[in-house]
Write a protein that holds these residues in place. Structure first.
Motif, PDB file in Angstrom:
ATOM      1  N   ASP A  33       0.835  -1.206   0.000  1.00  0.00           N
ATOM      2  CA  ASP A  33       0.000   0.000   0.000  1.00  0.00           C
ATOM      3  C   ASP A  33       0.866   1.250   0.000  1.00  0.00           C
ATOM      4  O   ASP A  33       0.575   2.225  -0.722  1.00  0.00           O
ATOM      5  N   GLY A  44      -8.216   1.214  -2.889  1.00  0.00           N
ATOM      6  CA  GLY A  44      -9.641   1.232  -3.200  1.00  0.00           C
ATOM      7  C   GLY A  44      -9.937   1.454  -4.660  1.00  0.00           C
ATOM      8  O   GLY A  44     -11.048   1.176  -5.114  1.00  0.00           O
ATOM      9  N   PRO A  46      -9.700   0.712  -8.758  1.00  0.00           N
ATOM     10  CA  PRO A  46      -9.618  -0.543  -9.527  1.00  0.00           C
ATOM     11  C   PRO A  46      -8.177  -0.967  -9.800  1.00  0.00           C
ATOM     12  O   PRO A  46      -7.859  -2.160  -9.754  1.00  0.00           O
ATOM     13  N   HIS A  48      -5.533  -0.343  -7.942  1.00  0.00           N
ATOM     14  CA  HIS A  48      -4.962  -0.868  -6.699  1.00  0.00           C
ATOM     15  C   HIS A  48      -5.470  -2.275  -6.426  1.00  0.00           C
ATOM     16  O   HIS A  48      -4.704  -3.159  -6.039  1.00  0.00           O
ATOM     17  N   THR A  49      -6.767  -2.504  -6.634  1.00  0.00           N
ATOM     18  CA  THR A  49      -7.356  -3.820  -6.390  1.00  0.00           C
ATOM     19  C   THR A  49      -6.706  -4.882  -7.271  1.00  0.00           C
ATOM     20  O   THR A  49      -6.372  -5.973  -6.803  1.00  0.00           O
TER      21      THR A  49
END
Length: 244
Positions: A33, A44, A46, A48-49
């Motif tokens: 992170d 949070g 897309p 990063h996911t």
């Protein structure tokens, strides 16, 4: 029963760190992170996911290789992300967020007492590996420690660190005298590609038994604490098979 031949003995044991001998309480994801934020990828989102899913799937792989994939081969971005990751992970280590897997230190000591050479390996950079060892009081616990840079820059799933451990220690007459233990499919692929006799997956880290078996694990153990007995059992079975 005949005496065991040298090539049936396990002289070299190569152990992964995070997830295998060291419990890091999800620090890889927390450090990711920090690295993502450093490059403008917000938690949070897309992007990063998707990136976090890749990080989870590639636990055990060299971290710089992971970041090269995430940033499409952009070497400058990958190196910035990796530096941010290692810095964040080091801070978390320094804050006391790593502990030994129960029985891990004792397993290393038992293996060495049995005359085996033990090498600790990692997908992290040397500075992070050293920080973990210092935080645990493990400096000098193993015969040798290796990170990807010590083996030419390629980490798992390549066999380079396992083979470098053999070349540096000369602790076995052949790759059949090597046992490898790790918690990820990448550890198991690395072990099998090296020719190691034992590829022991442990269930204290990232991947489950099905994933470890699919990647070629010859043994699946509850934890590394079981490894000394598993190696001794392997040697007994090899001696019995040789008598037939």
């Amino acid at each position: 029963m005949r005496e065991m031949r040298e090539n049936e003995k396990i002289g070299l044991v190569v152990l992964d760190m995070a997830g295998t001998t060291v419990a890091d309480d999800g620090l890889v994801e927390r450090a990711f992170d920090a690295a993502a934020r450093a490059l403008g990828v917000e938690p949070g989102s897309p992007e990063h996911t998707a990136q976090l899913a890749h990080v989870r799937a590639t636990m055990g792989e060299s971290k710089i290789s992971v970041f090269r994939h995430l940033f499409g081969g952009d070497e400058e971005k990958a190196r910035r992300a990796n530096a941010a990751f290692e810095t964040a992970y080091g801070r978390l280590v320094g804050a006391g967020h790593v502990v030994p897997i129960p029985g891990a230190r004792e397993a290393v000591e038992r293996l060495r007492d049995q005359g085996r050479t033990v090498v600790l390996t990692t997908g992290f950079a040397r500075v992070t590996q050293d920080a973990i060892l210092a935080a645990l009081g493990w400096t000098g616990l193993a015969d040798l420690t290796l990170c990807p840079a010590d083996a030419g820059g390629r980490g798992r799933p390549y066999p380079d660190m396992v083979l470098t451990a053999l070349l540096r220690t000369r602790a076995a007459d052949s790759v059949q005298g090597i046992a490898v233990a790790g918690d990820t499919s990448y550890d198991m692929r690395s072990a099998r590609r090296s020719g190691a006799a034992l590829a022991a997956g442990v269930l204290t880290g990232a991947h489950d038994e099905a994933a470890l078996r699919a990647a070629g694990a010859t043994h699946v153990l509850g934890s590394v604490a079981e490894l000394p007995d598993a190696i001794a059992a392997y040697e007994r079975a090899a001696a019995v098979a040789g008598d037939r």
